[in-house]
Motif scaffolding. Structure first.
Motif, short mmCIF file in Angstrom:
data_model
loop_
_atom_site.label_atom_id
_atom_site.label_comp_id
_atom_site.label_asym_id
_atom_site.label_seq_id
_atom_site.Cartn_x
_atom_site.Cartn_y
_atom_site.Cartn_z
N GLN A 1 0.80 -1.22 0.00
CA GLN A 1 0.00 0.00 0.00
C GLN A 1 0.83 1.27 0.00
OE1 GLN A 1 -3.46 0.20 2.54
NE2 GLN A 1 -3.36 -1.99 2.94
N SER A 2 2.01 1.21 0.56
CA SER A 2 2.84 2.40 0.57
C SER A 2 4.26 2.01 0.17
CB SER A 2 2.84 3.05 1.96
OG SER A 2 3.28 2.16 2.94
N PHE B 1 8.44 3.60 -0.46
CA PHE B 1 9.41 4.61 -0.05
C PHE B 1 10.66 4.46 -0.88
CE2 PHE B 1 6.86 5.50 3.65
CZ PHE B 1 6.32 4.28 4.01
N SER C 1 8.24 9.45 -0.04
CA SER C 1 7.19 8.48 0.24
C SER C 1 6.19 8.52 -0.91
CB SER C 1 6.47 8.82 1.55
OG SER C 1 7.38 8.88 2.62
N TYR D 1 2.31 7.16 -1.89
CA TYR D 1 1.10 6.48 -1.44
C TYR D 1 0.08 6.34 -2.56
CZ TYR D 1 3.18 8.37 2.79
OH TYR D 1 4.05 8.73 3.79
N ARG E 1 5.55 -1.52 1.51
CA ARG E 1 4.95 -1.85 2.80
C ARG E 1 3.50 -2.26 2.59
NH1 ARG E 1 6.20 1.61 8.26
NH2 ARG E 1 6.09 -0.20 9.62
N ASP E 2 3.12 -3.42 3.18
CA ASP E 2 1.76 -3.90 2.94
C ASP E 2 0.92 -4.00 4.19
OD1 ASP E 2 2.72 -7.40 2.50
OD2 ASP E 2 2.65 -6.14 4.27
#
Lengths: 112, 117
Positions: free
Chosen positions: A31-32, A34, A49, A51, A91-92
Motif C-alpha cells: 500500500q505504501s 518509499f 514516500s 502512497y 509496505r503492505d
C-alpha cells in the motif's frame, strides 16, 4: 514470497542529465512505498514516500503504477551529489517488519 | 528531533569477545528494528520489537545473537562470542504504529560498523 526487485546498476549518468529507474514489487497488497538514498558507509535516509499515483519534490519525482506493480524514481538535472545507492521499499501492513520489503538498491554515479 | 541514536559508531574486536550495540529510537516510535548490512547480502532484518516486546527474531543468525529492549527508549544487540563473519554494519531503525503506521517510513540510525578480527 514478497519481493522487491531493482536493477543494481551502476547507472553512469552525466551531470545535468535526467535519469530514471524502476522498482518492481511482487505483493499486490503493498500500500505504501518509499525511496531511500544511501551514501557509501552511511545509513539509508528517506528520500520520498509514495502512497497514491506519485509524488514530486524538487528535482525528484516518484510515480506508482499499481497495475504493473512498479514504482519509478526520476531525477532531473542530476548533480554530482546525487551519486548514491537508491533503495526501494514496499509496505503492505501497518507497523511490523513482516509488512516491509526492501530492494537491494540501484547504484547511481553522476559523472562530471 | 534527535533521530535514532546508535553507539558505538565503530567497534573493532577480536574473535570470541562479546560485543554490545546500543540504540535509542525516536521518542514516540513504538517499533524498533535491528538490521545488518553487508555488500554480499544487503540489508537483512535481524529482529524487531513492538512496544518493547520482541515480535520476530527469525532473522537472528544463531544463538550467539541476542537483543533486548528494557524500555521504550533503549535497545541492545549483543553478540557473544563474536566471529569474523559477523563483521558488518548494524543499523537500528524505528517507526510509528497506529492507524497511520502503514504510511510511516523507517528512520535509521547512523549505524555501528563492526569489525571482528
Amino acid at each position: 514470497r514478497k519481493e522487491v526487485e531493482q536493477d543494481p546498476g551502476p547507472f553512469n549518468v552525466p551531470e545535468g542529465a535526467t535519469v530514471a529507474f524502476n522498482c518492481t514489487y511482487s505483493n499486490s497488497a503493498s500500500q505504501s512505498f518509499f525511496w531511500y538514498r544511501q551514501d557509501c558507509r552511511k545509513e539509508p535516509k528517506l528520500l520520498m514516500s509514495v502512497y497514491s499515483s506519485g509524488n514530486e519534490d524538487g528535482r525528484f519525482t516518484a510515480q506508482l503504477n499499481r497495475a504493473s506493480q512498479y514504482i519509478s524514481l526520476l531525477i532531473r538535472d542530476s548533480k554530482l551529489s546525487d551519486s548514491a545507492t537508491y533503495l526501494c521499499v514496499a509496505r503492505d501492513s501497518g507497523g511490523g517488519a513482516d509488512g516491509l520489503t526492501f530492494g537491494k538498491g540501484t547504484h547511481l554515479i553522476i559523472q562530471p | 528531533d534527535a533521530g535514532v541514536i546508535q553507539s558505538p559508531r565503530h567497534e573493532v574486536t577480536e574473535m570470541g569477545q562479546e560485543v554490545t550495540l546500543r540504540c535509542k529510537p525516536i521518542s514516540g516510535h513504538d517499533y524498533l528494528f535491528w538490521y545488518r548490512q553487508t555488500m554480499m547480502r544487503g540489508l537483512e532484518l535481524l529482529i524487531y520489537f513492538n512496544n518493547n516486546v520482541p515480535i520476530d527474531d527469525s532473522g537472528m543468525p544463531e544463538d550467539r545473537f541476542s537483543a533486548k529492549m528494557p524500555n521504550a527508549s533503549f535497545s541492545t544487540l549483543k553478540i557473544q562470542p563474536s566471529e569474523p563473519r559477523d563483521s558488518a554494519v548494524y543499523f537500528c531503525a524505528s517507526s510509528l504504529t497506529g492507524q497511520g503506521a502503514i504510511f510511516s517510513p523507517l528512520h535509521f540510525g547512523n549505524g555501528t560498523r563492526l569489525t571482528v578480527t
